[in-house]
Design a protein around this motif. Structure first.
Motif, PDB file in Angstrom:
ATOM      1  N   PHE A  94      -0.360   1.274  -6.611  1.00  0.00           N
ATOM      2  CA  PHE A  94       0.120   0.859  -5.512  1.00  0.00           C
ATOM      3  C   PHE A  94       1.410   1.026  -5.000  1.00  0.00           C
ATOM      4  O   PHE A  94       2.028   2.154  -4.099  1.00  0.00           O
ATOM      5  CB  PHE A  94      -0.119  -0.944  -5.390  1.00  0.00           C
ATOM      6  N   ALA A  98       2.631   3.781  -2.023  1.00  0.00           N
ATOM      7  CA  ALA A  98       2.716   2.896  -0.939  1.00  0.00           C
ATOM      8  C   ALA A  98       3.809   2.821  -0.560  1.00  0.00           C
ATOM      9  O   ALA A  98       4.531   2.779   0.790  1.00  0.00           O
ATOM     10  CB  ALA A  98       1.707   1.929  -0.775  1.00  0.00           C
ATOM     11  N   MET A 162      -5.200   5.804  -3.942  1.00  0.00           N
ATOM     12  CA  MET A 162      -4.406   5.472  -2.990  1.00  0.00           C
ATOM     13  C   MET A 162      -3.252   6.020  -2.106  1.00  0.00           C
ATOM     14  O   MET A 162      -2.909   5.484  -0.342  1.00  0.00           O
ATOM     15  CB  MET A 162      -3.312   4.327  -3.783  1.00  0.00           C
ATOM     16  N   ASN A 170      -0.786   0.735   5.909  1.00  0.00           N
ATOM     17  CA  ASN A 170       0.868   0.416   5.736  1.00  0.00           C
ATOM     18  C   ASN A 170       2.081   0.055   6.681  1.00  0.00           C
ATOM     19  O   ASN A 170       2.481  -1.011   6.847  1.00  0.00           O
ATOM     20  CB  ASN A 170       1.151   0.834   4.592  1.00  0.00           C
ATOM     21  N   PHE A 188      -4.863  -2.495   0.331  1.00  0.00           N
ATOM     22  CA  PHE A 188      -5.345  -1.796  -0.214  1.00  0.00           C
ATOM     23  C   PHE A 188      -6.606  -1.986  -1.186  1.00  0.00           C
ATOM     24  O   PHE A 188      -7.087  -1.156  -1.821  1.00  0.00           O
ATOM     25  CB  PHE A 188      -4.446  -2.210  -0.987  1.00  0.00           C
ATOM     26  N   SER A 192      -9.832  -0.486  -1.798  1.00  0.00           N
ATOM     27  CA  SER A 192     -10.126   0.818  -2.982  1.00  0.00           C
ATOM     28  C   SER A 192     -11.112  -0.148  -4.236  1.00  0.00           C
ATOM     29  O   SER A 192     -11.090  -0.057  -5.234  1.00  0.00           O
ATOM     30  CB  SER A 192      -8.889   0.159  -3.507  1.00  0.00           C
TER      31      SER A 192
END
Length: 276
Positions: A94, A98, A162, A170, A188, A192
């Motif tokens: 992550f 992200a 991701m 996001n 997330f 996932s």
């Protein structure tokens, strides 16, 4: 054009058949010779079963190697180490997928490089460090090394997955005032699930089948994993006989085969489309 296409298809099919045969023949020989009894074993490889002593051989292997405690140890190591490694890998994946920043590629290669070095390179410093810190022949010691070795490839899976999540999710969450932890846990992670399952199953299989660290960093029956116990059975080769060793190997391999067959679709859907 059609001739080239058919030739390429035939060549690919031939290669697949050759690879399948190369894999199947050793497996077939293991199964066949595991069925033979010690009394009927002549020292030569049997291509067809001569007895039906598989269950008797498994019982002998179970008693000789004391497989009960080691099976429970491997189950504990595989479940706990696999789950914790996947959680750490999800957090790292992550962060590098992200969270914007100029160091994301650097962190990716730094973490993933742990999957590129051979395990043998770590054995001597690990053995020395474990002996000096009291981690040798302890469950904590095996937990630590299994988690550490499982993180890099799990991170590879989670990061790739991701990256496929639309960035608009996001951005919308942050516009609503959500912090990074909220974005991770509420958006997330739920998106996932398939990647988390694939990474966990992959690491479960790896930890279950792992031998090198098990025989190097443990020796007692209360601590050692099942593959280390099976290696101890093989060291008593002249006592129990090859059919017993092969039967024991088949028996302790069943959990990983069952897990892989049950969840092979998860592997295929989550490992496809890898990015670097």
């Amino acid at each position: 054009m059609k001739t080239t296409f058919h030739a390429g298809t035939a060549l690919r099919s031939a290669l697949i058949i050759i690879i399948a045969v190369l894999w199947f023949v050793p497996t077939y020989l293991i199964i066949v010779n595991a069925f033979n009894s010690n009394e009927g074993y002549t020292g030569e490889v049997a291509w067809f079963p001569q007895d039906f002593a598989l269950f008797e051989n498994i019982a002998i292997a179970w008693r000789a190697a004391n497989l009960g405690p080691s099976l429970m140890n491997s189950l504990l190591y595989a479940v706990v180490a696999g789950a914790l490694a996947v959680l750490v890998a999800a957090l790292a994946g992550f962060a590098v997928s992200a969270i914007q920043g100029g160091w994301r590629t650097f962190w990716f290669w730094l973490i993933y490089s742990g999957a590129l070095f051979p395990a043998q390179a770590f054995l001597r410093p690990l053995f020395t460090g474990y002996a000096e810190t009291g981690l040798y022949d302890t469950r904590w010691g095996l937990f630590l090394i299994y988690i550490a070795t499982c993180v890099p490839f799990s991170f590879f899976i989670m990061r790739n997955h991701m990256l496929s999540i639309p960035p608009e999710i996001n951005e919308a969450a942050q516009l609503d005032g959500a912090g990074w932890w909220t974005v991770f846990t509420r958006f997330f992670l739920p998106l996932s699930k398939s990647a988390l399952a694939a990474a966990f199953i992959f690491q479960f299989v790896w930890v279950w089948n792992e031998l090198l660290f098990g025989i190097t960093l443990s020796y007692s029956e209360e601590i050692r994993p099942v593959m280390a116990a099976l290696a101890g059975l093989q060291s008593n080769y002249g006592t129990v006989g090859p059919p017993v060793v092969l039967a024991g190997a088949l028996f302790v391999s069943l959990p990983t085969v069952i897990v892989f067959l049950l969840f092979q679709r998860v592997f295929a859907s989550s490992l496809g489309g890898a990015k670097i």
